[in-house]
Design a protein around this motif. Structure first.
Motif, short mmCIF file in Angstrom:
data_model
loop_
_atom_site.label_atom_id
_atom_site.label_comp_id
_atom_site.label_asym_id
_atom_site.label_seq_id
_atom_site.Cartn_x
_atom_site.Cartn_y
_atom_site.Cartn_z
N UNK A 1 -82.16 39.75 -26.17
CA UNK A 1 -82.97 40.29 -25.34
C UNK A 1 -84.23 38.76 -25.40
N UNK A 2 -83.71 37.59 -25.54
CA UNK A 2 -84.48 36.98 -25.32
C UNK A 2 -85.51 36.79 -23.45
N UNK A 3 -84.84 37.23 -22.29
CA UNK A 3 -85.31 36.55 -20.97
C UNK A 3 -86.53 37.27 -21.16
N UNK A 4 -86.24 39.01 -21.79
CA UNK A 4 -86.79 39.84 -21.34
C UNK A 4 -87.99 39.94 -22.18
N UNK A 5 -87.67 39.27 -24.26
CA UNK A 5 -88.88 38.90 -24.41
C UNK A 5 -89.86 37.97 -24.29
N UNK A 6 -89.78 36.98 -23.25
CA UNK A 6 -89.73 35.30 -22.66
C UNK A 6 -91.07 36.24 -21.65
N UNK A 7 -90.09 37.07 -20.31
CA UNK A 7 -91.14 38.05 -19.41
C UNK A 7 -92.29 38.50 -19.83
N UNK A 8 -92.48 39.56 -21.41
CA UNK A 8 -93.51 40.04 -22.33
C UNK A 8 -94.34 38.84 -22.32
N UNK A 9 -94.00 38.19 -23.27
CA UNK A 9 -94.81 36.73 -23.82
C UNK A 9 -95.30 35.72 -22.80
N UNK A 10 -94.70 36.03 -21.17
CA UNK A 10 -95.65 35.25 -20.21
C UNK A 10 -96.63 36.32 -19.66
N UNK B 1 -89.58 39.07 -11.77
CA UNK B 1 -88.23 40.84 -11.34
C UNK B 1 -87.15 40.05 -12.52
N UNK B 2 -86.91 41.36 -13.49
CA UNK B 2 -85.69 40.80 -13.78
C UNK B 2 -85.01 41.97 -13.69
N UNK B 3 -83.16 40.79 -13.62
CA UNK B 3 -81.94 40.90 -12.35
C UNK B 3 -81.11 40.32 -13.85
N UNK B 4 -80.36 42.08 -14.21
CA UNK B 4 -79.37 41.58 -15.30
C UNK B 4 -78.76 42.68 -15.50
N UNK B 5 -77.94 42.83 -16.33
CA UNK B 5 -76.47 43.58 -16.30
C UNK B 5 -77.16 45.07 -17.75
N UNK B 6 -78.58 44.94 -18.04
CA UNK B 6 -78.46 44.82 -18.93
C UNK B 6 -79.52 46.29 -18.83
N UNK B 7 -80.02 47.73 -19.74
CA UNK B 7 -81.06 48.01 -19.92
C UNK B 7 -81.79 47.77 -21.00
N UNK C 1 -84.51 49.52 -23.91
CA UNK C 1 -85.69 50.06 -23.34
C UNK C 1 -86.75 49.63 -23.46
N UNK C 2 -86.91 48.66 -24.60
CA UNK C 2 -88.10 48.70 -25.16
C UNK C 2 -89.24 47.73 -25.11
N UNK C 3 -88.00 46.95 -24.51
CA UNK C 3 -89.36 45.52 -24.18
C UNK C 3 -89.46 45.88 -22.15
N UNK D 1 -87.33 45.17 -12.21
CA UNK D 1 -86.03 45.68 -13.00
C UNK D 1 -84.98 46.07 -12.17
N UNK D 2 -83.87 45.09 -11.79
CA UNK D 2 -82.62 46.37 -10.85
C UNK D 2 -82.02 45.24 -12.02
#
Length: 212
Positions: A61-70, A80-86, A88-90, A104-105
């Motif tokens: 979940x590296x990208x999402x954690x980076x987004x949260x940090x930003x 805008x998160x663009x991923x194959x996965x959901x 949930x926590x982050x 989040x798409x």
């Protein structure tokens, strides 16, 4: 619009860069891991970042954690998160500040280029845009129901708001007038006891109540 793209898939990353450039946007950085994303946003201060969830070094979940940090360190930076996965926590963490300018798409659900570009514009403009599958999975995590007082139609309207739909788009989908949607939205704000504020801010708070 000045955009940072973060995806470890070279073909997808370069494809996004080309698509955005052809749409008239400037890609100021294209990176493939979480730390590089954080550094690129700090350096370029873009109007929007398009971020994959699973990137090096952890490939989880590296990208999402980076987004949260930003968002934590740089405030209301549109992402805008663009991923194959959901994840949930982050995803909850990303939405937690209620500031909007978040999307989040799911990659597999993006089948229309114009709709994707419209989502970019809406997130950059401060809206919250969520894939229906993201909404559904976040809804399953709710332990309490803060919207029990809403009518079925009001919950339907709020669900479409969570997907980023405008009042006009909601009216078109539900085949009702704009005025009817405005009345439902007002009732939602009242029942959720949201303070008088800019409508966009109250929409974000209402969506967060719905997702939780």
């Amino acid at each position: 619009m000045r955009i940072v793209v973060a995806d470890d898939g070279v073909l997808l990353r370069e494809g996004l860069v080309r698509l955005l450039a052809e749409a008239g946007h400037e890609v100021v950085a294209a990176v493939g891991d979480g730390p590089s994303l954080v550094a690129a946003v700090a350096e370029h201060q873009p109007d929007l970042s398009v971020v994959d969830v699973r990137m090096p070094p952890s490939h989880t979940d590296e990208g999402l954690r980076a987004a949260v940090e930003i968002r934590r360190t740089r405030g209301r930076t549109p992402i805008l998160v663009l991923s194959q996965y959901v994840e949930l926590a982050y995803a909850d963490d990303l939405l937690a500040d209620g500031a909007g300018a978040i999307g989040y798409l799911l990659k597999d659900a993006v089948v229309d280029v114009d709709a994707f570009l419209d989502a970019l514009d809406r997130v950059a403009g401060g809206a919250t845009v969520l894939d229906p599958q993201v909404v559904a999975q976040l809804m399953m995590r709710r332990r309490n129901d803060p919207i029990a007082s809403l009518t079925p139609r009001e919950r339907e309207v709020l669900g479409l708001m969570a997907e980023g739909a405008s009042n006009t788009a909601i009216a078109k989908q539900l085949v009702v007038s704009d005025g009817a949607v405005e009345k439902h939205v007002t009732n939602i704000f009242t029942k959720l006891q949201l303070p008088q504020d800019a409508d966009q801010h109250r929409r974000v708070l209402a969506v967060l109540a719905y997702l939780r």
